[in-house]
Scaffold this motif. Sequence first.
Motif, PDB file in Angstrom:
ATOM      1  N   HIS A   7       4.620  12.989   6.945  1.00 55.99           N
ATOM      2  CA  HIS A   7       4.401  12.308   5.171  1.00 55.99           C
ATOM      3  C   HIS A   7       4.302  10.855   5.039  1.00 55.99           C
ATOM      4  N   PRO A   8       3.145   9.884   5.395  1.00 49.03           N
ATOM      5  CA  PRO A   8       3.656   8.533   5.466  1.00 49.03           C
ATOM      6  C   PRO A   8       4.518   7.663   4.126  1.00 49.03           C
ATOM      7  N   PRO A   9       5.050   6.790   3.806  1.00 52.78           N
ATOM      8  CA  PRO A   9       5.648   6.586   3.033  1.00 52.78           C
ATOM      9  C   PRO A   9       4.784   5.181   2.046  1.00 52.78           C
ATOM     10  N   CYS A  10       5.138   5.566   0.753  1.00 52.50           N
ATOM     11  CA  CYS A  10       5.025   4.767  -0.023  1.00 52.50           C
ATOM     12  C   CYS A  10       5.560   2.934   0.368  1.00 52.50           C
ATOM     13  N   VAL A  11       3.882   2.271  -0.088  1.00 57.28           N
ATOM     14  CA  VAL A  11       4.135   0.742   0.656  1.00 57.28           C
ATOM     15  C   VAL A  11       4.040   0.153  -1.064  1.00 57.28           C
ATOM     16  N   ALA A  12       4.918  -0.420  -1.628  1.00 55.51           N
ATOM     17  CA  ALA A  12       4.546  -2.080  -2.140  1.00 55.51           C
ATOM     18  C   ALA A  12       3.693  -2.486  -2.803  1.00 55.51           C
ATOM     19  N   SER A  13       2.940  -3.224  -1.841  1.00 50.54           N
ATOM     20  CA  SER A  13       1.851  -4.205  -1.726  1.00 50.54           C
ATOM     21  C   SER A  13       1.412  -4.121   0.166  1.00 50.54           C
ATOM     22  N   GLU A  14      -0.212  -4.941  -0.139  1.00 46.25           N
ATOM     23  CA  GLU A  14      -0.239  -5.165   1.782  1.00 46.25           C
ATOM     24  C   GLU A  14       0.606  -6.076   2.238  1.00 46.25           C
ATOM     25  N   LYS A  15       1.840  -6.510   2.107  1.00 42.91           N
ATOM     26  CA  LYS A  15       3.130  -7.076   2.186  1.00 42.91           C
ATOM     27  C   LYS A  15       3.796  -6.171   2.908  1.00 42.91           C
ATOM     28  N   HIS A  16       4.507  -4.867   2.496  1.00 42.60           N
ATOM     29  CA  HIS A  16       5.047  -3.814   3.269  1.00 42.60           C
ATOM     30  C   HIS A  16       4.024  -3.334   4.396  1.00 42.60           C
ATOM     31  N   GLU A  84       0.038   1.687  12.282  1.00 43.25           N
ATOM     32  CA  GLU A  84       0.801   2.419  10.943  1.00 43.25           C
ATOM     33  C   GLU A  84      -0.041   3.241  10.347  1.00 43.25           C
ATOM     34  N   PHE A  85       1.047   4.326   9.036  1.00 40.50           N
ATOM     35  CA  PHE A  85       0.568   5.063   8.400  1.00 40.50           C
ATOM     36  C   PHE A  85       2.148   4.555   6.932  1.00 40.50           C
ATOM     37  N   GLY A  86       0.779   4.582   6.080  1.00 40.46           N
ATOM     38  CA  GLY A  86       1.135   5.042   5.013  1.00 40.46           C
ATOM     39  C   GLY A  86       0.561   5.384   3.220  1.00 40.46           C
ATOM     40  N   ILE A  87       1.199   4.984   2.769  1.00 40.64           N
ATOM     41  CA  ILE A  87       0.266   5.641   0.626  1.00 40.64           C
ATOM     42  C   ILE A  87       0.307   4.101   0.315  1.00 40.64           C
ATOM     43  N   LEU A  88      -0.667   3.703   0.171  1.00 42.52           N
ATOM     44  CA  LEU A  88      -1.112   2.051  -0.975  1.00 42.52           C
ATOM     45  C   LEU A  88      -1.682   2.188  -2.077  1.00 42.52           C
ATOM     46  N   HIS A  89      -1.108   1.839  -2.769  1.00 39.28           N
ATOM     47  CA  HIS A  89      -1.632   2.376  -4.663  1.00 39.28           C
ATOM     48  C   HIS A  89      -2.375   3.825  -4.372  1.00 39.28           C
ATOM     49  N   THR A  91      -3.548   5.712  -1.865  1.00 42.33           N
ATOM     50  CA  THR A  91      -4.396   6.364  -0.933  1.00 42.33           C
ATOM     51  C   THR A  91      -3.579   5.963  -0.154  1.00 42.33           C
ATOM     52  N   VAL A  92      -3.788   7.297   1.014  1.00 39.79           N
ATOM     53  CA  VAL A  92      -3.311   7.549   2.317  1.00 39.79           C
ATOM     54  C   VAL A  92      -3.922   6.114   3.195  1.00 39.79           C
ATOM     55  N   TYR A  93      -3.264   5.905   4.016  1.00 40.97           N
ATOM     56  CA  TYR A  93      -4.241   5.042   5.051  1.00 40.97           C
ATOM     57  C   TYR A  93      -3.449   5.359   6.185  1.00 40.97           C
ATOM     58  N   ALA A  94      -4.015   4.429   7.917  1.00 48.74           N
ATOM     59  CA  ALA A  94      -3.642   4.623   8.887  1.00 48.74           C
ATOM     60  C   ALA A  94      -4.273   3.136   9.133  1.00 48.74           C
ATOM     61  N   GLU A  95      -3.651   2.167  10.280  1.00 46.71           N
ATOM     62  CA  GLU A  95      -4.207   1.449  10.781  1.00 46.71           C
ATOM     63  C   GLU A  95      -3.577   1.361  12.516  1.00 46.71           C
ATOM     64  N   LEU A  96      -5.137   0.771  12.919  1.00 47.89           N
ATOM     65  CA  LEU A  96      -4.459   0.434  14.261  1.00 47.89           C
ATOM     66  C   LEU A  96      -3.737  -0.843  14.756  1.00 47.89           C
ATOM     67  N   LEU A  97      -2.595  -1.250  15.277  1.00 45.58           N
ATOM     68  CA  LEU A  97      -1.896  -2.488  15.047  1.00 45.58           C
ATOM     69  C   LEU A  97      -2.432  -2.675  16.639  1.00 45.58           C
TER      70      LEU A  97
END
Length: 97
Positions: A7-16, A84-89, A91-97
């Motif tokens: 359950h990815p967390p909701c993030v407030a913006s791309e900066k989070h 990194e997993f999250g929900i932004l606007h 929409t669920v996302y995943a990003e390789l770091l």
Amino acid sequence: MGDIELHPPCVASEKHTGLVLDIDTLALHNPLPLAGEDTHAYSCTDGTTYWLPAGLQDWATTVIAAHHAHKAAGTPLMFPGQIEFGILHGTVYAELL
């Protein structure tokens, strides 16, 4: 350890930053389903399996293919690594770091 639905967390913006996990493996459960069967992506870290949200299925398939292409080419593997997993606007996302 057991299986956990991620359950990815909701993030407030791309900066989070969302949830960052050290991933050992990214794979598909039942990758060649028969009629009426489901397939879904999962990741493993420290013996725990995290079932990924359905919205990450295509992303996971693409990343798994890239990982196998790296392996076949003899280039550095993508896993283990961090995602990194999250929900932004909404929409669920995943990003390789």
